[in-house]
Write a protein that holds these residues in place. Structure first.
Motif, short mmCIF file in Angstrom:
data_model
loop_
_atom_site.label_atom_id
_atom_site.label_comp_id
_atom_site.label_asym_id
_atom_site.label_seq_id
_atom_site.Cartn_x
_atom_site.Cartn_y
_atom_site.Cartn_z
N GLY A 222 10.46 -4.26 12.10
CA GLY A 222 10.74 -2.87 12.44
C GLY A 222 10.58 -1.95 11.25
N ALA A 223 11.01 -2.41 10.07
CA ALA A 223 10.86 -1.60 8.86
C ALA A 223 9.38 -1.40 8.53
CB ALA A 223 11.59 -2.27 7.69
N LEU A 224 8.58 -2.45 8.70
CA LEU A 224 7.15 -2.34 8.43
C LEU A 224 6.49 -1.37 9.41
CD1 LEU A 224 4.76 -3.17 6.74
CD2 LEU A 224 4.50 -5.20 8.17
N ALA A 225 6.89 -1.43 10.67
CA ALA A 225 6.35 -0.50 11.65
C ALA A 225 6.73 0.94 11.29
CB ALA A 225 6.88 -0.85 13.04
N ARG A 226 7.95 1.12 10.84
CA ARG A 226 8.39 2.45 10.41
C ARG A 226 7.56 2.93 9.22
NH1 ARG A 226 9.62 7.42 11.22
NH2 ARG A 226 11.15 8.33 9.81
N LEU A 227 7.28 2.03 8.29
CA LEU A 227 6.48 2.36 7.12
C LEU A 227 5.07 2.82 7.52
CD1 LEU A 227 6.04 2.43 4.05
CD2 LEU A 227 5.44 -0.01 4.18
N ARG B 255 -5.66 10.66 -0.12
CA ARG B 255 -5.46 9.62 0.89
C ARG B 255 -5.59 8.24 0.27
NH1 ARG B 255 -8.91 13.25 3.85
NH2 ARG B 255 -7.67 14.49 5.32
N ALA B 256 -6.58 8.06 -0.59
CA ALA B 256 -6.77 6.77 -1.25
C ALA B 256 -5.58 6.43 -2.15
CB ALA B 256 -8.07 6.78 -2.05
N LEU B 257 -5.05 7.44 -2.84
CA LEU B 257 -3.89 7.23 -3.70
C LEU B 257 -2.68 6.79 -2.89
CD1 LEU B 257 -2.40 7.53 -6.45
CD2 LEU B 257 -2.00 9.93 -5.84
N VAL B 258 -2.45 7.44 -1.76
CA VAL B 258 -1.30 7.13 -0.91
C VAL B 258 -1.37 5.69 -0.41
CG1 VAL B 258 -0.25 7.63 1.33
CG2 VAL B 258 -0.85 9.51 -0.22
N VAL B 259 -2.49 5.32 0.18
CA VAL B 259 -2.63 3.97 0.74
C VAL B 259 -2.58 2.92 -0.36
CG1 VAL B 259 -4.14 2.43 2.05
CG2 VAL B 259 -3.91 4.83 2.74
N GLY B 260 -3.28 3.17 -1.45
CA GLY B 260 -3.30 2.21 -2.55
C GLY B 260 -1.93 2.00 -3.16
N GLU B 261 -1.16 3.07 -3.29
CA GLU B 261 0.19 2.96 -3.86
C GLU B 261 1.09 2.13 -2.97
OE1 GLU B 261 3.17 3.38 -6.65
OE2 GLU B 261 1.03 3.83 -6.81
N MET B 262 1.02 2.33 -1.67
CA MET B 262 1.84 1.54 -0.76
C MET B 262 1.47 0.05 -0.81
SD MET B 262 4.28 3.07 0.76
CE MET B 262 4.59 4.19 -0.60
N GLN B 263 0.20 -0.24 -0.85
CA GLN B 263 -0.23 -1.63 -0.93
C GLN B 263 0.22 -2.27 -2.25
OE1 GLN B 263 -4.46 -0.74 0.38
NE2 GLN B 263 -4.13 -2.66 1.45
N ARG B 264 0.19 -1.48 -3.32
CA ARG B 264 0.63 -2.00 -4.62
C ARG B 264 2.12 -2.31 -4.62
NH1 ARG B 264 3.36 -0.60 -8.81
NH2 ARG B 264 3.89 1.45 -7.97
N LEU C 199 4.14 -3.21 -2.08
CA LEU C 199 4.63 -4.23 -1.17
C LEU C 199 4.32 -5.63 -1.66
CD1 LEU C 199 3.53 -2.49 2.14
CD2 LEU C 199 5.89 -2.82 1.38
N PRO C 200 5.20 -6.61 -1.39
CA PRO C 200 4.87 -8.02 -1.70
C PRO C 200 3.61 -8.42 -0.95
CG PRO C 200 7.19 -7.75 -1.12
CD PRO C 200 6.53 -6.44 -0.82
N PRO C 201 2.78 -9.31 -1.52
CA PRO C 201 1.43 -9.60 -0.98
C PRO C 201 1.36 -9.86 0.52
CG PRO C 201 1.68 -10.61 -3.12
CD PRO C 201 3.02 -10.01 -2.80
N PRO C 202 2.18 -10.74 1.10
CA PRO C 202 2.02 -10.97 2.55
C PRO C 202 2.31 -9.71 3.37
CG PRO C 202 3.34 -12.71 1.53
CD PRO C 202 3.22 -11.61 0.53
N ILE C 203 3.33 -8.95 2.97
CA ILE C 203 3.67 -7.73 3.70
C ILE C 203 2.61 -6.67 3.47
CG2 ILE C 203 5.38 -5.88 3.88
CD1 ILE C 203 7.54 -7.89 3.32
N ALA C 204 2.05 -6.61 2.26
CA ALA C 204 0.99 -5.64 1.98
C ALA C 204 -0.22 -5.88 2.87
CB ALA C 204 0.59 -5.73 0.50
N GLU C 205 -0.56 -7.14 3.08
CA GLU C 205 -1.70 -7.46 3.94
C GLU C 205 -1.42 -7.04 5.38
OE1 GLU C 205 -4.35 -11.37 5.27
OE2 GLU C 205 -2.90 -11.52 3.62
N ASP C 206 -0.21 -7.32 5.85
CA ASP C 206 0.16 -6.94 7.21
C ASP C 206 0.15 -5.42 7.35
OD1 ASP C 206 1.08 -6.96 9.80
OD2 ASP C 206 3.00 -7.93 9.36
N PHE C 207 0.65 -4.73 6.33
CA PHE C 207 0.66 -3.26 6.33
C PHE C 207 -0.77 -2.72 6.46
CE2 PHE C 207 -0.17 0.40 3.52
CZ PHE C 207 0.52 1.39 4.19
N ALA C 208 -1.70 -3.26 5.66
CA ALA C 208 -3.09 -2.78 5.68
C ALA C 208 -3.71 -2.99 7.06
CB ALA C 208 -3.90 -3.48 4.60
N GLN C 209 -3.43 -4.14 7.67
CA GLN C 209 -3.98 -4.43 8.99
C GLN C 209 -3.43 -3.48 10.05
OE1 GLN C 209 -3.08 -8.60 9.48
NE2 GLN C 209 -4.79 -9.28 8.20
#
Length: 298
Positions: free
Chosen positions: A243-248, A269-278, A280-290
């Protein structure tokens, strides 16, 4: 000169001008430890990015606004780490200020950084006084008793907490100030940029809540599991990891959609998305990007 170099130079200059060579040596060391330990500088980088998108016609004012926001953020971290709050041993991979220099100097360093932030704005707007008042209002509100980080921290002292208000005040306030201050420093209407900062700030706090349960202390440079240990409100506690990831994802979509039409929109836009991916922990970052890509495609 890139954005990070601008920020580091502005911070060094503010401390040098604000303290001089005759200030108490241990206080000077504590302040430098609080501010100049390597960090991501996400708030001042966001301020500079917005200013650049708006033309950045007076770089000295932009740099002062960015540095002052970071000085206030550093002050909040010094106070947040104190025994009366989180009692944290580490910050940014180094001993917290009160662990390195004692509680008294930590309190004084944090207080002094708040004052220095406002002095720094005044010094660099002497030739552009019309930009000082909007910047003072933006920055003052972001750290204040009503909607700022002081109010946000105070929610931790309440028995019942409004999670949205807690996130909006404790974290989102400085992000909203970063986008507004970037516009105001460039002589543009700050109101056009508030939604972007507010959504990014709340997103950053949700990301931090996710890191607290799924991150690595060594990689983060600070302890994990602190929300549960201190019974603090968090998005994960309220919504679960999914739920937290969906909110993010929802907050980032709203943030991206709010960016006004400007030459630097794609860079932002690139800064915003890149910062969020940076963040998050790797597995969550991948899920976030998807999830973000799927939402965009949809």
């Amino acid at each position: 000169m890139d954005a990070l170099q601008r920020i580091e130079q502005a911070l060094e200059a503010a401390i040098a001008k604000g303290m001089g060579d005759d200030s108490p040596p241990l206080l000077r060391e504590a302040v430098r430890h609080a501010v100049l330990t390597p960090a991501s500088r996400v708030r001042p980088r966001l301020c500079l990015a917005v200013a650049l998108a708006c033309g950045d016609d007076v770089p000295a004012v932009t740099d002062a606004a960015a540095a002052s926001l970071e000085l206030l953020h550093c002050a909040s971290l010094v106070h947040d780490d104190l025994p009366c709050f989180d009692d944290a041993d580490m910050r940014r991979g180094q001993p917290s200020v009160h662990r390195a220099y004692g509680e008294r100097l930590a309190v004084l360093a944090g207080d002094g950084l708040i004052v220095l932030a406002f002095e720094n704005l005044a010094w660099h707007t002497l030739r552009h006084p019309e930009r000082l008042a909007p910047l003072l209002m933006i920055v003052g509100r972001a750290v204040g008793l009503k909607d700022g980080i002081v109010a946000g921290q105070a929610w931790e002292c309440e028995e019942e907490v409004d999670l949205s208000e807690y996130h909006r005040q404790k974290t989102a306030a400085l992000f909203a100030a970063a986008t507004e201050a970037g516009a105001a420093a460039a002589g543009r209407n700050p109101a056009d940029w508030r939604v972007l900062g507010a959504n990014l700030g709340e997103a950053y706090q949700v990301a931090d809540d996710l890191r607290d349960v799924a991150g690595d202390a060594e990689a983060l440079g600070k302890p994990v599991g602190q929300d549960a240990a201190h019974a603090r409100p968090s998005a994960v506690a309220a919504l679960g990891v999914d739920g937290a990831l969906a909110r993010l994802v929802g907050l980032i979509r709203e943030a991206l959609a709010s960016i006004p039409v400007c030459p630097g929109a794609d860079t932002l836009r690139a800064l915003v998305v890149g910062e969020m991916q940076r963040l998050l922990p790797p597995p969550i970052a991948e899920d976030f990007a998807q999830r973000l890509a799927a939402a965009h495609d949809g």
